[in-house]
Design a protein around this motif. Structure first.
Motif, PDB file in Angstrom:
ATOM      1  N   THR A 163     -15.377  92.387  44.554  1.00  0.00           N
ATOM      2  CA  THR A 163     -16.033  92.278  43.090  1.00  0.00           C
ATOM      3  C   THR A 163     -16.664  93.754  42.987  1.00  0.00           C
ATOM      4  O   THR A 163     -16.277  94.443  41.721  1.00  0.00           O
ATOM      5  N   GLU A 179     -14.164  96.230  42.529  1.00  0.00           N
ATOM      6  CA  GLU A 179     -13.299  96.470  41.103  1.00  0.00           C
ATOM      7  C   GLU A 179     -14.249  96.802  40.101  1.00  0.00           C
ATOM      8  O   GLU A 179     -13.490  97.456  39.145  1.00  0.00           O
ATOM      9  N   ARG A 180     -15.276  96.573  40.035  1.00  0.00           N
ATOM     10  CA  ARG A 180     -16.174  97.061  38.955  1.00  0.00           C
ATOM     11  C   ARG A 180     -16.478  98.683  38.882  1.00  0.00           C
ATOM     12  O   ARG A 180     -16.727  99.109  37.967  1.00  0.00           O
ATOM     13  N   ASN A 181     -16.461  99.248  40.157  1.00  0.00           N
ATOM     14  CA  ASN A 181     -16.530 100.744  40.220  1.00  0.00           C
ATOM     15  C   ASN A 181     -15.184 101.416  40.093  1.00  0.00           C
ATOM     16  O   ASN A 181     -15.222 102.662  40.029  1.00  0.00           O
ATOM     17  N   ARG A 206     -22.246 103.771  38.527  1.00  0.00           N
ATOM     18  CA  ARG A 206     -21.749 102.782  39.648  1.00  0.00           C
ATOM     19  C   ARG A 206     -22.761 101.364  39.722  1.00  0.00           C
ATOM     20  O   ARG A 206     -23.766 101.505  39.530  1.00  0.00           O
TER      21      ARG A 206
END
Length: 310
Positions: A82, A85-87, A8
């Motif tokens: 953001t 969304e990345r995780n 993560r």
């Protein structure tokens, strides 16, 4: 060697980086003094719930403790989305996240006064998987509440409306409750013997079809708490904020806990006294739970119960 598993990411002082690279100084005031604030929402099926309301509360806490994060609220919301969304690709099926913002006053100014910091605030935005498996049984059995001897810090000393990193009062209460019962949920009393709150949670009781919860001046008024009050108004269930004595609580028809992770979950006992007729959830709690599921467009009860089987 096999490749390392995906990791993560978190936002840390202007950068999004792997969690293992987010390092905070041992002189950070959040670590040394609890001189920091935070807030957290949860996702439902990967969608954040009332993120704007949580960030708004975060900035009220920041204003109270006089920390300037150097980031406006709309930017904090954008960063949080953001990071989420990345995780999201790392979520296992049926899981969801806490999405948290944490801001300390920064690192102590070496050689300065205790109130001074150097280099600006420490700002972190992170995602943590919800403890669905650990808390699944609560939706099957109901919550067993213990009121420990540790009392809540009175609001005239430190406002409970600010969500700070200084949780020691609540932690000690929780440890005492769990020493009595490893599965207990602590709800601290105030100096007059009225119910206040637990770690990240608010408490409600039902008396003769009416809903009661401790006064907002004496607790951290959770977003989930407000959601329940809004739903109660929509359903025509009378609700009020009042002092709730332990006597009233154990004689209630129903009781339940609200929190970001649980949303709302029925209480089975308070200090080993069965609440009402022992049905969990009771009829009012069930109506509110159904309305909450509709509000978030997600069956969080089923989400928890499925983890009993995993």
């Amino acid at each position: 060697m096999p490749p390392a598993p995906p990791e993560r990411v978190a936002y840390h002082n202007g950068e999004i980086k792997p969690e293992s690279q987010v390092v905070v100084s041992f002189r950070d005031r959040g670590f040394k003094y609890g001189d920091a604030v935070f807030d957290a929402t949860r996702t439902f099926g990967g969608r954040p719930f009332r993120l704007e309301a949580h960030v708004e509360r975060l900035y009220r806490s920041l204003r109270y403790v006089r920390i300037d994060p150097g980031i406006p609220p709309d930017e904090m919301i954008r960063i949080s989305k953001t990071v989420l969304e990345r995780n999201l690709p790392l979520l296992a099926p049926g899981e969801d996240y806490w999405v948290s913002q944490r801001i300390s006053r920064g690192v102590d100014a070496v050689g300065g006064e205790l109130w001074q910091s150097a280099g600006g605030p420490t700002v972190i935005v992170e995602c943590t998987p919800l403890p669905l498996r650990a808390r699944a049984r609560l939706f099957r059995d109901g919550i067993d509440v213990i009121t420990p001897s540790v009392r809540r810090v009175p609001p005239e000393c430190l406002s409970p409306n600010a969500k700070t990193h200084n949780y020691l009062n609540l932690v000690l209460g929780d440890l005492e409750a769990r020493a009595h019962d490893a599965n207990a949920w602590a709800v601290l009393l105030d100096g007059a013997g009225n119910l206040t709150e637990g770690i990240g949670s608010n408490v409600f009781i039902v008396e003769r079809g009416r809903l009661f919860t401790p006064r907002a001046a004496n607790v951290l008024a959770g977003v989930s708490r407000q959601t329940v009050l809004d739903l109660a108004a929509r359903l025509g269930i009378p609700a009020a904020e009042e002092d709730i004595s332990l006597y009233r609580a154990v004689n209630a028809d129903e009781a339940f806990i609200t929190s970001t992770s649980l949303c709302l979950c029925g209480v089975r006992t308070i200090n080993h006294v069965t609440i009402g007729d022992g049905r969990v959830p009771g009829p009012i709690t069930r109506r509110l739970t159904d309305a909450y599921r509709e509000e978030v467009d997600y069956d969080f009860v089923d989400q928890y119960l499925k983890h009993l089987e995993s």
